[in-house]
Design a protein around this motif. Structure first.
Motif, PDB file in Angstrom:
ATOM      1  N   PRO A 204       0.831  -1.209   0.000  1.00  0.00           N
ATOM      2  CA  PRO A 204       0.000   0.000   0.000  1.00  0.00           C
ATOM      3  C   PRO A 204       0.862   1.254   0.000  1.00  0.00           C
ATOM      4  CG  PRO A 204      -0.836  -1.598   1.574  1.00  0.00           C
ATOM      5  CD  PRO A 204       0.486  -2.127   1.101  1.00  0.00           C
ATOM      6  N   GLY A 205       0.498   2.200  -0.833  1.00  0.00           N
ATOM      7  CA  GLY A 205       1.224   3.466  -0.915  1.00  0.00           C
ATOM      8  C   GLY A 205       2.337   3.488  -1.931  1.00  0.00           C
ATOM      9  N   ALA A 206       2.689   2.340  -2.477  1.00  0.00           N
ATOM     10  CA  ALA A 206       3.753   2.295  -3.484  1.00  0.00           C
ATOM     11  C   ALA A 206       3.255   2.874  -4.800  1.00  0.00           C
ATOM     12  CB  ALA A 206       4.232   0.864  -3.691  1.00  0.00           C
ATOM     13  N   THR A 207       4.093   3.673  -5.447  1.00  0.00           N
ATOM     14  CA  THR A 207       3.705   4.314  -6.709  1.00  0.00           C
ATOM     15  C   THR A 207       4.821   4.181  -7.742  1.00  0.00           C
ATOM     16  OG1 THR A 207       4.512   6.436  -5.855  1.00  0.00           O
ATOM     17  CG2 THR A 207       2.152   5.980  -5.622  1.00  0.00           C
ATOM     18  N   PRO A 208       5.183   2.952  -8.110  1.00  0.00           N
ATOM     19  CA  PRO A 208       6.251   2.802  -9.104  1.00  0.00           C
ATOM     20  C   PRO A 208       5.818   3.316 -10.463  1.00  0.00           C
ATOM     21  CG  PRO A 208       5.168   0.699  -8.704  1.00  0.00           C
ATOM     22  CD  PRO A 208       4.629   1.654  -7.686  1.00  0.00           C
ATOM     23  N   THR A 209       6.773   3.808 -11.215  1.00  0.00           N
ATOM     24  CA  THR A 209       6.479   4.263 -12.575  1.00  0.00           C
ATOM     25  C   THR A 209       6.111   3.091 -13.462  1.00  0.00           C
ATOM     26  OG1 THR A 209       8.263   5.878 -12.207  1.00  0.00           O
ATOM     27  CG2 THR A 209       7.324   5.740 -14.430  1.00  0.00           C
ATOM     28  N   TYR A 210       6.837   1.985 -13.293  1.00  0.00           N
ATOM     29  CA  TYR A 210       6.606   0.762 -14.062  1.00  0.00           C
ATOM     30  C   TYR A 210       6.603  -0.427 -13.119  1.00  0.00           C
ATOM     31  CZ  TYR A 210       8.628   4.122 -17.318  1.00  0.00           C
ATOM     32  OH  TYR A 210       8.908   5.259 -18.010  1.00  0.00           O
ATOM     33  N   GLN A 211       5.957  -1.495 -13.551  1.00  0.00           N
ATOM     34  CA  GLN A 211       5.960  -2.712 -12.754  1.00  0.00           C
ATOM     35  C   GLN A 211       5.824  -3.917 -13.667  1.00  0.00           C
ATOM     36  OE1 GLN A 211       2.791  -3.213  -9.911  1.00  0.00           O
ATOM     37  NE2 GLN A 211       3.808  -4.925  -8.888  1.00  0.00           N
ATOM     38  N   ALA A 212       6.554  -4.973 -13.342  1.00  0.00           N
ATOM     39  CA  ALA A 212       6.436  -6.249 -14.043  1.00  0.00           C
ATOM     40  C   ALA A 212       6.823  -7.347 -13.066  1.00  0.00           C
ATOM     41  CB  ALA A 212       7.336  -6.301 -15.273  1.00  0.00           C
ATOM     42  N   GLU A 213       6.350  -8.542 -13.314  1.00  0.00           N
ATOM     43  CA  GLU A 213       6.633  -9.640 -12.396  1.00  0.00           C
ATOM     44  C   GLU A 213       8.100 -10.009 -12.404  1.00  0.00           C
ATOM     45  OE1 GLU A 213       4.803 -13.980 -11.113  1.00  0.00           O
ATOM     46  OE2 GLU A 213       3.837 -12.762 -12.654  1.00  0.00           O
ATOM     47  N   ARG A 214       8.764  -9.862 -13.563  1.00  0.00           N
ATOM     48  CA  ARG A 214      10.174 -10.225 -13.664  1.00  0.00           C
ATOM     49  C   ARG A 214      10.891  -9.194 -14.524  1.00  0.00           C
ATOM     50  NH1 ARG A 214      11.285 -16.253 -15.609  1.00  0.00           N
ATOM     51  NH2 ARG A 214      11.276 -15.226 -17.643  1.00  0.00           N
ATOM     52  N   LEU A 215      12.180  -9.028 -14.274  1.00  0.00           N
ATOM     53  CA  LEU A 215      12.951  -7.971 -14.910  1.00  0.00           C
ATOM     54  C   LEU A 215      12.939  -8.061 -16.434  1.00  0.00           C
ATOM     55  CD1 LEU A 215      14.863  -5.564 -14.831  1.00  0.00           C
ATOM     56  CD2 LEU A 215      16.742  -7.141 -14.286  1.00  0.00           C
ATOM     57  N   ASP A 216      13.021  -9.269 -16.991  1.00  0.00           N
ATOM     58  CA  ASP A 216      13.084  -9.368 -18.450  1.00  0.00           C
ATOM     59  C   ASP A 216      11.823  -8.855 -19.132  1.00  0.00           C
ATOM     60  OD1 ASP A 216      12.347 -11.817 -17.017  1.00  0.00           O
ATOM     61  OD2 ASP A 216      11.906 -12.656 -18.982  1.00  0.00           O
ATOM     62  N   GLU A 217      10.696  -8.810 -18.417  1.00  0.00           N
ATOM     63  CA  GLU A 217       9.474  -8.245 -18.975  1.00  0.00           C
ATOM     64  C   GLU A 217       9.585  -6.732 -19.157  1.00  0.00           C
ATOM     65  OE1 GLU A 217       6.164  -9.468 -16.577  1.00  0.00           O
ATOM     66  OE2 GLU A 217       6.893 -11.527 -16.445  1.00  0.00           O
ATOM     67  N   LEU A 218      10.552  -6.130 -18.476  1.00  0.00           N
ATOM     68  CA  LEU A 218      10.736  -4.677 -18.550  1.00  0.00           C
ATOM     69  C   LEU A 218      11.765  -4.253 -19.592  1.00  0.00           C
ATOM     70  CD1 LEU A 218      10.703  -3.642 -14.780  1.00  0.00           C
ATOM     71  CD2 LEU A 218       8.998  -3.054 -16.506  1.00  0.00           C
ATOM     72  N   PHE A 219      12.393  -5.191 -20.274  1.00  0.00           N
ATOM     73  CA  PHE A 219      13.415  -4.811 -21.249  1.00  0.00           C
ATOM     74  C   PHE A 219      12.886  -3.803 -22.274  1.00  0.00           C
ATOM     75  CE2 PHE A 219      16.032  -9.009 -20.793  1.00  0.00           C
ATOM     76  CZ  PHE A 219      16.401  -8.620 -19.519  1.00  0.00           C
ATOM     77  N   PRO A 220      11.699  -4.014 -22.881  1.00  0.00           N
ATOM     78  CA  PRO A 220      11.209  -3.017 -23.849  1.00  0.00           C
ATOM     79  C   PRO A 220      10.970  -1.654 -23.218  1.00  0.00           C
ATOM     80  CG  PRO A 220      10.027  -5.097 -24.077  1.00  0.00           C
ATOM     81  CD  PRO A 220      10.810  -5.197 -22.806  1.00  0.00           C
ATOM     82  N   VAL A 221      10.489  -1.639 -21.980  1.00  0.00           N
ATOM     83  CA  VAL A 221      10.232  -0.371 -21.290  1.00  0.00           C
ATOM     84  C   VAL A 221      11.540   0.356 -21.000  1.00  0.00           C
ATOM     85  CG1 VAL A 221       9.377   0.640 -19.141  1.00  0.00           C
ATOM     86  CG2 VAL A 221       8.053  -1.134 -20.297  1.00  0.00           C
ATOM     87  N   ILE A 222      12.549  -0.380 -20.547  1.00  0.00           N
ATOM     88  CA  ILE A 222      13.843   0.242 -20.272  1.00  0.00           C
ATOM     89  C   ILE A 222      14.455   0.795 -21.551  1.00  0.00           C
ATOM     90  CG2 ILE A 222      16.194  -0.183 -19.456  1.00  0.00           C
ATOM     91  CD1 ILE A 222      15.015  -2.317 -17.571  1.00  0.00           C
ATOM     92  N   THR A 223      14.352   0.036 -22.634  1.00  0.00           N
ATOM     93  CA  THR A 223      14.862   0.504 -23.928  1.00  0.00           C
ATOM     94  C   THR A 223      14.164   1.792 -24.338  1.00  0.00           C
ATOM     95  OG1 THR A 223      15.385  -1.758 -24.618  1.00  0.00           O
ATOM     96  CG2 THR A 223      15.165  -0.097 -26.348  1.00  0.00           C
ATOM     97  N   ALA A 224      12.853   1.838 -24.168  1.00  0.00           N
ATOM     98  CA  ALA A 224      12.098   3.046 -24.500  1.00  0.00           C
ATOM     99  C   ALA A 224      12.469   4.202 -23.567  1.00  0.00           C
ATOM    100  CB  ALA A 224      10.601   2.764 -24.424  1.00  0.00           C
ATOM    101  N   TRP A 225      12.670   3.885 -22.291  1.00  0.00           N
ATOM    102  CA  TRP A 225      13.053   4.922 -21.322  1.00  0.00           C
ATOM    103  C   TRP A 225      14.393   5.549 -21.710  1.00  0.00           C
ATOM    104  CZ3 TRP A 225      17.153   5.652 -17.941  1.00  0.00           C
ATOM    105  CH2 TRP A 225      16.953   6.593 -16.924  1.00  0.00           C
ATOM    106  N   LEU A 226      15.310   4.730 -22.168  1.00  0.00           N
ATOM    107  CA  LEU A 226      16.613   5.250 -22.575  1.00  0.00           C
ATOM    108  C   LEU A 226      16.515   6.166 -23.783  1.00  0.00           C
ATOM    109  CD1 LEU A 226      18.765   2.031 -22.078  1.00  0.00           C
ATOM    110  CD2 LEU A 226      18.980   4.171 -20.802  1.00  0.00           C
ATOM    111  N   SER A 227      15.485   5.970 -24.591  1.00  0.00           N
ATOM    112  CA  SER A 227      15.306   6.814 -25.776  1.00  0.00           C
ATOM    113  C   SER A 227      14.244   7.884 -25.554  1.00  0.00           C
ATOM    114  CB  SER A 227      14.929   5.942 -26.981  1.00  0.00           C
ATOM    115  OG  SER A 227      13.705   5.289 -26.752  1.00  0.00           O
ATOM    116  N   HIS A 228      13.897   8.123 -24.273  1.00  0.00           N
ATOM    117  CA  HIS A 228      12.908   9.151 -23.908  1.00  0.00           C
ATOM    118  C   HIS A 228      11.523   8.843 -24.462  1.00  0.00           C
ATOM    119  CE1 HIS A 228      15.869  12.110 -22.362  1.00  0.00           C
ATOM    120  NE2 HIS A 228      16.656  11.540 -23.249  1.00  0.00           N
TER     121      HIS A 228
END
Length: 242
Positions: A204-228
């Motif tokens: 409760p109270g957590a407000t992450p910008t992104y969330q996924a069950e496992r890190l590899d699910e975030l690879f596309p998001v991280i790639t997009a984050w690096l390119s703004h």
């Protein structure tokens, strides 16, 4: 933007290193401090704490390591014994008694983004066998900086300030990635940085910008984050059920 001004900040246990081997070994080492008759009861209490079904406990564990702390309190195990057991368990990190698993594709992913961001590993764990663990995960050369014994959450604030100072154009852009909101992400959130929570639930109270069950699910998001071009949170943020 200079590479040092764009930082990916990773946690270790539960983020880039998977498997319950290390925490299971910690629980075993704690149990060894008890009488033989109490050991199985303690390990059972740890499992109950992990799933939050101990009615006498008003607190939910932050993670499985914290579940061991809460179970230890029920058995009046002193903090010194917990500390000794933890350090003993880390001597077995990435070995047969405390095996770890790699995040699928992480080594190649980090090598692919190394030219675009400064990669930092920051963990509360001591330096004991961290190098061996990174070798096991094929991440021996993946990070620009490896910081151990951070003392999160307070210590992570100091790490963030150091990174801000090192940012050559003083416009640090940072994404903090971890599996424990209060330790790995909240300090970054409070300093205005973006965060990515690993795991299927958030406290409760957590407000992450992104969330996924496992890190590899975030690879596309991280790639997009690096390119703004990163989108908003990629999934609804569920909360623990009462």
């Amino acid at each position: 933007m200079h590479r040092n001004s764009r930082v990916l900040l990773f946690d270790f246990d539960g983020t880039i290193s998977l498997g319950d081997g290390p925490v299971a070994r910690y629980a075993e080492c704690v149990a060894q401090s008890l009488s033989s008759g109490a050991r199985s009861s303690f390990l059972h209490a740890v499992e109950e704490q992990k799933i939050g079904c101990v009615n006498s406990s008003a607190m939910r564990p932050r993670d499985d390591y914290d579940a061991i702390r809460l179970a230890a309190a029920l058995f009046s195990i002193p903090a010194e014994a917990l500390s000794q057991a933890y350090l003993q368990s880390r001597l077995d990190l990435a070995g047969a008694l405390a095996p770890i698993e790699a995040v699928p594709g992480l080594a190649n992913f980090l090598r692919g983004v190394r030219s675009e961001a400064f990669l930092v590993l920051a963990t509360n764990a001591p330096a004991t066998r961290i190098s061996d663990a990174l070798d096991t995960l094929d991440l021996h050369d993946a990070f620009d900086d490896v910081i151990t014994s951070v003392g999160k959450p307070v210590g992570l604030g100091r790490v963030l300030e150091r990174l801000r100072t090192a940012s050559l154009d003083r416009s640090l852009r940072l994404l903090s990635i971890g599996d424990v909101w209060v330790n790995d992400l909240q300090p970054a959130f409070l300093q205005g940085f973006q965060t990515a929570l690993i795991g299927s639930t958030a406290p409760p109270g957590a407000t992450p910008t992104y969330q996924a069950e496992r890190l590899d699910e975030l690879f596309p998001v991280i790639t997009a984050w690096l390119s703004h071009e990163a989108p908003g949170a990629i999934a609804p943020i569920p909360h623990f059920q009462n």
